[in-house]
Each structure stands twice: as structure tokens, then as C-alpha cells.
Design a protein around this motif. Structure first.
Motif, PDB file in Angstrom:
ATOM      1  N   UNK A  91       0.842  -1.191   0.000  1.00  0.00           N
ATOM      2  CA  UNK A  91       0.000   0.000   0.000  1.00  0.00           C
ATOM      3  C   UNK A  91       0.879   1.242   0.000  1.00  0.00           C
ATOM      4  N   UNK A  92       0.459   2.239  -0.774  1.00  0.00           N
ATOM      5  CA  UNK A  92       1.199   3.478  -0.911  1.00  0.00           C
ATOM      6  C   UNK A  92       0.303   4.653  -0.532  1.00  0.00           C
ATOM      7  N   UNK A  93       0.908   5.652   0.111  1.00  0.00           N
ATOM      8  CA  UNK A  93       0.205   6.888   0.440  1.00  0.00           C
ATOM      9  C   UNK A  93       1.103   8.043   0.009  1.00  0.00           C
ATOM     10  N   UNK A  94       0.737   9.267   0.404  1.00  0.00           N
ATOM     11  CA  UNK A  94       1.638  10.375   0.125  1.00  0.00           C
ATOM     12  C   UNK A  94       1.745  11.293   1.328  1.00  0.00           C
ATOM     13  N   UNK A  95       2.868  12.030   1.374  1.00  0.00           N
ATOM     14  CA  UNK A  95       3.234  12.874   2.508  1.00  0.00           C
ATOM     15  C   UNK A  95       2.204  13.956   2.798  1.00  0.00           C
ATOM     16  N   UNK A  96       2.130  14.344   4.057  1.00  0.00           N
ATOM     17  CA  UNK A  96       1.325  15.499   4.467  1.00  0.00           C
ATOM     18  C   UNK A  96       2.111  16.777   4.156  1.00  0.00           C
ATOM     19  N   UNK A  97       1.415  17.886   4.045  1.00  0.00           N
ATOM     20  CA  UNK A  97       2.047  19.165   3.730  1.00  0.00           C
ATOM     21  C   UNK A  97       2.990  19.646   4.836  1.00  0.00           C
ATOM     22  N   UNK A 138       2.422  11.252  -6.296  1.00  0.00           N
ATOM     23  CA  UNK A 138       1.025  10.818  -6.144  1.00  0.00           C
ATOM     24  C   UNK A 138       0.170  11.336  -7.297  1.00  0.00           C
ATOM     25  N   UNK A 139       0.408  12.587  -7.714  1.00  0.00           N
ATOM     26  CA  UNK A 139      -0.337  13.133  -8.861  1.00  0.00           C
ATOM     27  C   UNK A 139      -0.041  12.338 -10.125  1.00  0.00           C
ATOM     28  N   UNK A 165      -6.797  11.979  -4.726  1.00  0.00           N
ATOM     29  CA  UNK A 165      -8.130  12.086  -4.121  1.00  0.00           C
ATOM     30  C   UNK A 165      -8.419  10.919  -3.181  1.00  0.00           C
ATOM     31  N   UNK A 166      -7.915   9.733  -3.518  1.00  0.00           N
ATOM     32  CA  UNK A 166      -8.132   8.559  -2.672  1.00  0.00           C
ATOM     33  C   UNK A 166      -7.237   8.575  -1.438  1.00  0.00           C
ATOM     34  N   UNK A 167      -5.988   8.976  -1.606  1.00  0.00           N
ATOM     35  CA  UNK A 167      -5.047   9.004  -0.493  1.00  0.00           C
ATOM     36  C   UNK A 167      -4.204   7.758  -0.355  1.00  0.00           C
ATOM     37  N   UNK A 168      -4.765   6.600  -0.692  1.00  0.00           N
ATOM     38  CA  UNK A 168      -4.050   5.323  -0.629  1.00  0.00           C
ATOM     39  C   UNK A 168      -4.290   4.550  -1.911  1.00  0.00           C
ATOM     40  N   UNK A 169      -3.328   3.725  -2.289  1.00  0.00           N
ATOM     41  CA  UNK A 169      -3.496   2.850  -3.441  1.00  0.00           C
ATOM     42  C   UNK A 169      -2.568   1.653  -3.308  1.00  0.00           C
ATOM     43  N   UNK A 170      -2.896   0.568  -3.983  1.00  0.00           N
ATOM     44  CA  UNK A 170      -2.025  -0.619  -4.041  1.00  0.00           C
ATOM     45  C   UNK A 170      -1.018  -0.395  -5.150  1.00  0.00           C
ATOM     46  N   UNK A 171       0.259  -0.705  -4.866  1.00  0.00           N
ATOM     47  CA  UNK A 171       1.322  -0.466  -5.840  1.00  0.00           C
ATOM     48  C   UNK A 171       2.234  -1.673  -5.974  1.00  0.00           C
TER      49      UNK A 171
END
Length: 141
Positions: free
Chosen positions: A44-50, A115-116, A122-128
Motif C-alpha cells: 500500500x502506498x500513500x503520500x506525505x502530508x504538507x 502521487x499526482x 483524491x483517494x489518499x491510498x493505493x495498491x502499488x
């Protein structure tokens, strides 16, 4: 007499095993490179907070959301990886330069740019799928 034969046999075997070990070591140091296996990891992959913008990463670099970097606990810092979003097959190449929290279950944290490019902001998480790339520098197109 038996004692003498046993000692002689023991010495011969000891010399033979030392010779085999020495030959094995010399072969590994002769410059013959072993083939590296291609490493592929799914997770699972996410992306950093600002809030991390401008802070130092684990590698000492300054974190920027505009760069193609990632945080990962499973790979060494400085590893270049190709990340594929399994939902839409989009890919991005990033460099690991940070670590995740030790208790996280995620495999990778991308920057907003990554992430873009993968299309999951928009989802925040995805399988990679993560594939380790050999070499040093890569450019995203």
C-alpha cells in the motif's frame, strides 16, 4: 601404526579442505560479478502530508513535494524504484530518501508530485508494485 595413519589422513583432508576454500575465495574475488535479482514488492502506498515541506529527510536532503522522492522502510536510502499504481497502471520513478514511522503498515510514502503522476491524490491510498532499478539517476517524463 594406526595412530600415524589416522594423523596422516587427517592432515591430508585438512590440506584438501583448505585448498578448496582458498580456491573458492579466489574465484569470488576474481572480479566475476554475480547477477542481481530484480526485486519486486507489492503493498500500500500513500503520500506525505504538507507539514513535512522544508524538513530534513533521513538521508539529509530537504523534503520538497515537487520532487520525485519517497519514504520506505523496506529498501535502503538512495534506492531508485519504479512505482506502478495497480488500479490504473500509471508509473513513476522515485528515489527513496526517507523512512516511514516504524509502526506504519504502508510500504511507501510518495511526494505530492509522485502521487499526482500515479493518479491517487483524491483517494489518499493505493495498491502499488515497486520494482528496484539498477543505476543512479533517472528522469521522469
Amino acid at each position: 601404526m594406526r595412530f600415524f595413519l589416522r594423523i596422516t589422513l587427517f592432515l591430508l583432508l585438512a590440506c584438501f579442505s583448505v585448498t578448496v576454500v582458498a580456491q573458492t575465495r579466489s574465484k569470488s574475488k576474481s572480479g566475476v560479478k554475480a547477477k542481481k535479482r530484480k526485486t519486486t514488492i507489492y503493498g500500500t502506498c500513500s503520500y506525505y502530508a504538507q507539514k513535512f515541506e522544508g524538513r530534513k529527510t533521513a538521508s539529509g536532503e530537504i523534503f520538497r513535494h515537487s520532487k520525485y522522492t519517497a519514504a520506505c522502510n523496506a529498501l535502503p536510502l538512495g534506492t531508485w524504484v519504479k512505482v506502478t499504481n495497480l488500479a490504473n497502471k500509471k508509473t513513476v520513478i522515485v528515489k527513496t530518501n526517507d523512512r516511514l514511522h516504524t509502526k506504519t503498515t504502508r510500504l511507501l510514502d510518495l511526494t505530492s508530485a509522485g502521487a499526482r503522476k500515479l493518479g491517487f491524490t483524491k483517494k489518499g491510498l493505493t495498491r502499488v508494485k515497486i520494482e528496484v532499478l539498477p543505476g543512479k539517476n533517472y528522469v521522469n517524463k
